[in-house]
Scaffold this motif. Sequence first.
Motif, PDB file in Angstrom:
ATOM      1  N   ASN A 140       0.630  -1.674   0.312  1.00 37.68           N
ATOM      2  CA  ASN A 140      -0.603   0.142   0.101  1.00 37.68           C
ATOM      3  C   ASN A 140       1.042   1.258   0.171  1.00 37.68           C
ATOM      4  OD1 ASN A 140       1.170  -0.616   2.467  1.00 37.68           O
ATOM      5  ND2 ASN A 140      -0.959  -0.381   3.292  1.00 37.68           N
ATOM      6  N   VAL A 141       1.933   1.311  -0.139  1.00 43.39           N
ATOM      7  CA  VAL A 141       2.804   2.055  -0.343  1.00 43.39           C
ATOM      8  C   VAL A 141       4.154   1.814  -1.738  1.00 43.39           C
ATOM      9  CG1 VAL A 141       2.202   3.602   2.068  1.00 43.39           C
ATOM     10  CG2 VAL A 141       4.198   1.890   1.305  1.00 43.39           C
ATOM     11  N   GLU A 142       5.102   2.602  -1.980  1.00 42.40           N
ATOM     12  CA  GLU A 142       5.694   2.414  -2.558  1.00 42.40           C
ATOM     13  C   GLU A 142       6.995   1.789  -1.956  1.00 42.40           C
ATOM     14  OE1 GLU A 142       5.854   1.615  -6.427  1.00 42.40           O
ATOM     15  OE2 GLU A 142       3.756   2.715  -5.907  1.00 42.40           O
ATOM     16  N   GLY A 143       7.822   0.658  -2.126  1.00 43.68           N
ATOM     17  CA  GLY A 143       9.226   0.457  -1.314  1.00 43.68           C
ATOM     18  C   GLY A 143       9.376  -0.841  -1.066  1.00 43.68           C
ATOM     19  N   ALA A 144      10.306  -0.842  -0.153  1.00 45.21           N
ATOM     20  CA  ALA A 144      10.457  -2.362   0.414  1.00 45.21           C
ATOM     21  C   ALA A 144      10.355  -1.531   1.752  1.00 45.21           C
ATOM     22  CB  ALA A 144      11.044  -2.447  -0.290  1.00 45.21           C
ATOM     23  N   VAL A 145      10.258  -2.674   2.613  1.00 47.72           N
ATOM     24  CA  VAL A 145      10.098  -2.477   4.610  1.00 47.72           C
ATOM     25  C   VAL A 145      10.946  -3.693   4.608  1.00 47.72           C
ATOM     26  CG1 VAL A 145       8.982  -2.889   6.356  1.00 47.72           C
ATOM     27  CG2 VAL A 145       8.153  -1.381   4.446  1.00 47.72           C
ATOM     28  N   SER A 146      12.386  -2.997   5.639  1.00 42.66           N
ATOM     29  CA  SER A 146      13.252  -4.039   6.470  1.00 42.66           C
ATOM     30  C   SER A 146      13.184  -4.167   7.729  1.00 42.66           C
ATOM     31  CB  SER A 146      14.526  -3.841   5.590  1.00 42.66           C
ATOM     32  OG  SER A 146      15.159  -2.942   5.939  1.00 42.66           O
ATOM     33  N   LEU A 147      13.900  -5.481   7.961  1.00 45.06           N
ATOM     34  CA  LEU A 147      13.847  -5.419   9.663  1.00 45.06           C
ATOM     35  C   LEU A 147      14.467  -3.597   9.871  1.00 45.06           C
ATOM     36  CD1 LEU A 147      13.703  -6.912  12.002  1.00 45.06           C
ATOM     37  CD2 LEU A 147      16.123  -8.126  11.917  1.00 45.06           C
ATOM     38  N   ALA A 148      16.653  -3.792   9.171  1.00 39.52           N
ATOM     39  CA  ALA A 148      17.116  -3.253   9.606  1.00 39.52           C
ATOM     40  C   ALA A 148      16.687  -1.234   9.836  1.00 39.52           C
ATOM     41  CB  ALA A 148      18.238  -2.923   8.181  1.00 39.52           C
ATOM     42  N   GLY A 149      15.714  -1.521   8.724  1.00 36.07           N
ATOM     43  CA  GLY A 149      14.234  -0.209   8.237  1.00 36.07           C
ATOM     44  C   GLY A 149      13.312   0.237   9.652  1.00 36.07           C
ATOM     45  N   LEU A 150      13.427  -0.470  10.333  1.00 43.67           N
ATOM     46  CA  LEU A 150      12.409  -0.614  11.353  1.00 43.67           C
ATOM     47  C   LEU A 150      13.424  -1.038  13.148  1.00 43.67           C
ATOM     48  CD1 LEU A 150       9.964  -4.130  10.131  1.00 43.67           C
ATOM     49  CD2 LEU A 150       9.726  -0.661  10.914  1.00 43.67           C
ATOM     50  N   ARG A 151      14.500  -0.966  12.375  1.00 44.29           N
ATOM     51  CA  ARG A 151      15.399  -0.587  14.055  1.00 44.29           C
ATOM     52  C   ARG A 151      14.830   0.372  14.580  1.00 44.29           C
ATOM     53  NH1 ARG A 151      17.799  -4.977  15.322  1.00 44.29           N
ATOM     54  NH2 ARG A 151      18.828  -5.798  12.984  1.00 44.29           N
ATOM     55  N   GLY A 152      14.766   0.025  15.624  1.00 45.05           N
ATOM     56  CA  GLY A 152      14.636   0.929  17.107  1.00 45.05           C
ATOM     57  C   GLY A 152      13.367   1.450  17.214  1.00 45.05           C
ATOM     58  N   ARG A 153      12.115   0.556  16.139  1.00 41.26           N
ATOM     59  CA  ARG A 153      11.046   1.168  16.918  1.00 41.26           C
ATOM     60  C   ARG A 153      10.088  -0.500  16.647  1.00 41.26           C
ATOM     61  NH1 ARG A 153       8.610   3.067  11.805  1.00 41.26           N
ATOM     62  NH2 ARG A 153      10.546   2.792  10.693  1.00 41.26           N
ATOM     63  N   PRO A 154       9.481  -0.552  18.130  1.00 44.91           N
ATOM     64  CA  PRO A 154       8.769  -1.789  18.320  1.00 44.91           C
ATOM     65  C   PRO A 154       7.722  -2.078  17.014  1.00 44.91           C
ATOM     66  CG  PRO A 154       8.667  -0.644  19.726  1.00 44.91           C
ATOM     67  CD  PRO A 154       9.295   0.694  19.215  1.00 44.91           C
ATOM     68  N   PHE A 155       7.178  -3.261  16.658  1.00 44.03           N
ATOM     69  CA  PHE A 155       6.125  -3.332  15.768  1.00 44.03           C
ATOM     70  C   PHE A 155       6.074  -4.779  15.978  1.00 44.03           C
ATOM     71  CE2 PHE A 155      10.988  -4.645  13.331  1.00 44.03           C
ATOM     72  CZ  PHE A 155      10.182  -6.392  13.587  1.00 44.03           C
ATOM     73  N   LEU A 156       4.656  -4.906  15.412  1.00 48.92           N
ATOM     74  CA  LEU A 156       4.124  -5.593  15.535  1.00 48.92           C
ATOM     75  C   LEU A 156       3.573  -6.571  13.722  1.00 48.92           C
ATOM     76  CD1 LEU A 156       1.335  -8.025  16.605  1.00 48.92           C
ATOM     77  CD2 LEU A 156      -0.093  -6.806  15.699  1.00 48.92           C
ATOM     78  N   ILE A 157       3.875  -7.704  13.952  1.00 41.55           N
ATOM     79  CA  ILE A 157       4.140  -7.876  12.503  1.00 41.55           C
ATOM     80  C   ILE A 157       3.310  -9.082  12.543  1.00 41.55           C
ATOM     81  CG2 ILE A 157       5.900  -9.355  12.962  1.00 41.55           C
ATOM     82  CD1 ILE A 157       6.792  -9.040   9.713  1.00 41.55           C
ATOM     83  N   GLY A 158       2.337  -9.599  11.832  1.00 43.33           N
ATOM     84  CA  GLY A 158       1.706 -10.380  10.935  1.00 43.33           C
ATOM     85  C   GLY A 158       1.207 -11.439   9.775  1.00 43.33           C
ATOM     86  N   PHE A 159       1.404 -13.064   9.967  1.00 48.19           N
ATOM     87  CA  PHE A 159       1.976 -13.471   8.869  1.00 48.19           C
ATOM     88  C   PHE A 159       0.736 -14.658   8.312  1.00 48.19           C
ATOM     89  CE2 PHE A 159       5.812 -13.268  10.657  1.00 48.19           C
ATOM     90  CZ  PHE A 159       6.792 -12.355   9.586  1.00 48.19           C
ATOM     91  N   PHE A 160       0.086 -14.022   6.784  1.00 48.36           N
ATOM     92  CA  PHE A 160      -0.929 -14.836   7.086  1.00 48.36           C
ATOM     93  C   PHE A 160      -1.252 -14.937   5.528  1.00 48.36           C
ATOM     94  CE2 PHE A 160      -1.586 -11.283   9.474  1.00 48.36           C
ATOM     95  CZ  PHE A 160      -2.920 -11.477  10.415  1.00 48.36           C
ATOM     96  N   ARG A 161      -2.677 -16.147   5.318  1.00 49.08           N
ATOM     97  CA  ARG A 161      -1.898 -17.157   4.104  1.00 49.08           C
ATOM     98  C   ARG A 161      -2.790 -15.679   3.203  1.00 49.08           C
ATOM     99  NH1 ARG A 161      -3.798 -20.461   7.913  1.00 49.08           N
ATOM    100  NH2 ARG A 161      -6.110 -19.476   8.128  1.00 49.08           N
ATOM    101  N   GLY A 162      -2.924 -16.357   1.838  1.00 51.15           N
ATOM    102  CA  GLY A 162      -3.393 -14.984   0.707  1.00 51.15           C
ATOM    103  C   GLY A 162      -4.432 -14.765   0.944  1.00 51.15           C
ATOM    104  N   LEU A 163      -4.836 -14.040  -0.482  1.00 52.69           N
ATOM    105  CA  LEU A 163      -5.930 -13.241  -0.201  1.00 52.69           C
ATOM    106  C   LEU A 163      -7.550 -14.621   0.073  1.00 52.69           C
ATOM    107  CD1 LEU A 163      -5.203  -9.979  -2.274  1.00 52.69           C
ATOM    108  CD2 LEU A 163      -5.892 -10.637   0.239  1.00 52.69           C
TER     109      LEU A 163
END
Length: 224
Positions: free
Chosen positions: A23-46
């Motif tokens: 839903n935005v351009e570009g990529a998201v990485s663990l390195a880019g999130l460093r310093g910020r807590p996050f919740l990540i959910g892993f799901f099946r496909g649509l």
Amino acid sequence: MGDPMRPLQPGEPAPEFALPAINVEGAVSLAGLRGRPFLIGFFRGLHCPFCRRQVMQLGALQPALRAIGVETLAVINTPLERARLYFRYHPTPIMLLSDPDCRTHQAFGVPHIEFLPEGSSERSEWPSRASIAEFEAARINPTGELPEPTQPMASNAILNAMDGFELDEVDTAILANHATQLAGHFLVDGAGIVAWAQIEALDGPNSLSIFPSAAQIIAAAGSL
């Protein structure tokens, strides 16, 4: 990286990842999130209506999580362009990432079920190995939308019809390749360490598509 059948546990480092954003351009990485807590959910496909519902529920929860400093991400097992088309009409404020090969699911150790051959003498060890009969005997109704508990694949078909969601060739291919992928939720702290984890249906197939509640997620996030 995590063992595909052993989810990462609290205290273990999250694996490096970089995934294209839906839903935005570009990529998201663990390195880019460093310093910020996050919740990540892993799901099946649509193709999975229960996963689509949980992603929307996480979207509703996002303001409360952001208020306590936690970002929210959802990894969808659908190719990028197909996912972008769907979420163009079903937007959500959380960050959506595409992983059609489930590589990041596997890196976090989110299990997928392997069915034993028919007539096998091997013992079922859910969720890593299960008989088809065990899966066929399961009955679920986690959202209460079905008239009665229903076999998991049949329940998917019923809810997809209720939603007016028609699988295209892309969805059908993902379903064929990753139908037995389970879902998982992880809270990762600012140092990249797993602080909380929840995996779908660890206690058996009758718990398929039961995901953590808003209260459980908020409580876990509040302990960071």
